[in-house]
Design an enzyme around this catalytic site. Structure first.
Site, PDB file in Angstrom:
ATOM      1  N   HIS A 191       0.844  -1.204   0.000  1.00 40.16           N
ATOM      2  CA  HIS A 191       0.000   0.000   0.000  1.00 40.16           C
ATOM      3  C   HIS A 191       0.878   1.253   0.000  1.00 40.16           C
ATOM      4  O   HIS A 191       0.676   2.177  -0.807  1.00 40.16           O
ATOM      5  CB  HIS A 191      -0.903  -0.047   1.240  1.00 40.16           C
ATOM      6  CG  HIS A 191      -1.795   1.141   1.403  1.00 40.16           C
ATOM      7  ND1 HIS A 191      -3.171   1.056   1.338  1.00 40.16           N
ATOM      8  CD2 HIS A 191      -1.523   2.461   1.655  1.00 40.16           C
ATOM      9  CE1 HIS A 191      -3.698   2.252   1.528  1.00 40.16           C
ATOM     10  NE2 HIS A 191      -2.707   3.117   1.728  1.00 40.16           N
ATOM     11  N   GLU A 192       1.863   1.282   0.912  1.00 37.96           N
ATOM     12  CA  GLU A 192       2.719   2.459   1.018  1.00 37.96           C
ATOM     13  C   GLU A 192       3.676   2.586  -0.165  1.00 37.96           C
ATOM     14  O   GLU A 192       3.983   3.696  -0.620  1.00 37.96           O
ATOM     15  CB  GLU A 192       3.509   2.421   2.330  1.00 37.96           C
ATOM     16  CG  GLU A 192       2.641   2.476   3.583  1.00 37.96           C
ATOM     17  CD  GLU A 192       1.740   3.695   3.624  1.00 37.96           C
ATOM     18  OE1 GLU A 192       2.153   4.754   3.117  1.00 37.96           O
ATOM     19  OE2 GLU A 192       0.621   3.591   4.141  1.00 37.96           O
ATOM     20  N   HIS A 200       2.002   4.393  -3.008  1.00 43.11           N
ATOM     21  CA  HIS A 200       2.072   5.852  -2.842  1.00 43.11           C
ATOM     22  C   HIS A 200       3.455   6.375  -3.259  1.00 43.11           C
ATOM     23  O   HIS A 200       3.575   7.366  -3.987  1.00 43.11           O
ATOM     24  CB  HIS A 200       1.841   6.239  -1.379  1.00 43.11           C
ATOM     25  CG  HIS A 200       0.438   6.063  -0.898  1.00 43.11           C
ATOM     26  ND1 HIS A 200      -0.646   6.604  -1.560  1.00 43.11           N
ATOM     27  CD2 HIS A 200      -0.059   5.451   0.208  1.00 43.11           C
ATOM     28  CE1 HIS A 200      -1.748   6.307  -0.898  1.00 43.11           C
ATOM     29  NE2 HIS A 200      -1.428   5.609   0.169  1.00 43.11           N
TER      30      HIS A 200
END
Length: 387
Positions: free
Chosen positions: A67-68, A71
């Site tokens: 998820h990170e 980003h």
């Protein structure tokens, strides 16, 4: 957020974990092994539940990291430097050094994380369905189903419209796209985050006192974090408005009071430290290059009898290259790390040569001058210190 353990690098991005991850991992493994897995697939030995629970917890952590990373990689596509990715008690943080050049970039950076989590949920759900169809054990099906539900929950929750959640950043990007006013959009998203945090705290307290479910304390903790982080981001948005166009070189103090690697400690104390009311000083070599720093506390640890022969180069502390600023760095990008740092100051250098120093006080002064409709003028008397 400071990393307790560094795990390595991915695509050049430092990845690590905060100590609080150990707490959530222990609780997660215990909950899976004693409640979730036995409840969904009875009849297995305890060792089987605990072994699968450990594997599921590690996969869950990897999903948070994905998820990170999403980003971070999209941010890098738009020219934003990624300082680090840190996993902690309430999820993960991708530390970005800069901003997207336009609202579309901001929107894509924000939305890609939840999309990856939702995609992961789909993959785990498909895996659970395939495992069931192929006759795999119910323990595997339960584990994959749990991962699917949790990733879907993370994806949906992060899309709630309030900073610092990804949904708040999506909201801010959409408002910026519509109005053209980035600062106003962020203030609105920040207020939404404060409201959202308050609602979570309220629901959590209702759950604790009226349903007698101590699990509501997690909602209280999460709501408190959201409110605090939303207020911090609103403050940062105000900083960006006040410091627009101001560079680090406009605010830094130059020349800086410093020491040299060849100076003995006693000579430095008599010739420099006694003359200026500062506690921390940069150290340069004979070519004028920044090599480290010394503090009065560090010098005080050297035995008195050694101070006539020990030199600053022998006792200096190294400087993290990432903490050295360039004069052209926008002050608004340097301010958050500077205000949150341990020493609340940073050296400013070009090609390793010290240009000046900047302190948290310099940032505060620049903000106050901005409210008076003025901009700072660089000082010509050296200072490097921490409050």
């Amino acid at each position: 957020m400071r990393q307790t353990v560094r795990l390595g690098r991915f695509a050049g991005i430092p990845i690590g974990v905060h100590w609080s991850v150990l707490v959530i991992m222990l609780l997660l493994v215990q909950g899976l092994a004693m409640v979730v897995l036995p409840g969904g697939s009875a009849g297995y030995p305890a060792a089987g539940y605990w072994s699968v629970a450990v594997i599921v917890a590690v996969v869950f952590l990897a999903a948070l990291l994905a998820h990170e990373l999403a980003h971070a990689l999209v941010a890098r596509h738009y020219g934003i430097r990624v300082r680090a990715i840190t996993l902690w008690l309430l999820g993960g943080v991708a530390e970005l050094d800069g901003e997207a050049p336009h609202a579309r970039g901001d929107l894509l950076i924000a939305v890609v994380g939840p999309l990856v989590s939702l995609a992961g949920a789909g993959v785990f759900a498909a895996g659970a369905a395939a495992a069931h169809a192929w006759g795999a054990g119910s323990l595997i099906v339960t584990a994959l189903s749990w991962l699917a539900v949790v990733n879907a929950t993370i994806g949906v929750f992060n899309l709630l419209p309030g900073t610092p959640l990804d949904g708040g950043r999506v909201l801010a990007a959409a408002l910026w796209w519509r109005s053209g006013d980035r600062a106003a959009a962020r203030r609105t998203a920040g207020r939404a985050g404060v409201l959202l945090g308050g609602l979570l705290i309220g629901f959590g307290l209702l759950e604790v006192f009226f349903i007698a479910n101590v699990g509501g304390l997690w909602l209280v903790l999460l709501g408190w974090f959201l409110r605090s982080a939303a207020r911090a981001e609103a403050t940062e948005a105000g900083l960006r408005t006040a410091l627009a166009g101001v560079r680090t070189g406009d605010v830094m103090t130059t020349p800086a009071v410093c020491g040299y690697t060849h100076q003995t400690i006693n000579n430095f104390v008599i010739d420099v430290a006694c003359r200026y009311p500062y506690r921390i000083f940069p150290v340069l070599d004979l070519d004028g290059r920044l090599t480290g720093l010394v503090s009065l506390t560090r010098l005080g640890r050297v035995p008195v009898g050694d101070r006539d022969r020990r030199r600053l180069g022998d006792v200096q502390a190294p400087i993290d290259p990432g903490s050295v600023l360039d004069p052209g760095t926008p002050l608004v990008d340097a301010a958050p790390a500077l205000l949150a740092g341990d020493h609340r100051w940073a050296p400013v250098a070009v090609d390793g040569r010290l240009s000046g120093v900047i302190t948290a006080g310099d940032v505060a002064r620049a903000v106050e001058l901005a409210t008076l409709g003025s901009t700072p003028r660089r000082s010509d008397h050296g200072v490097i210190a921490s409050p």
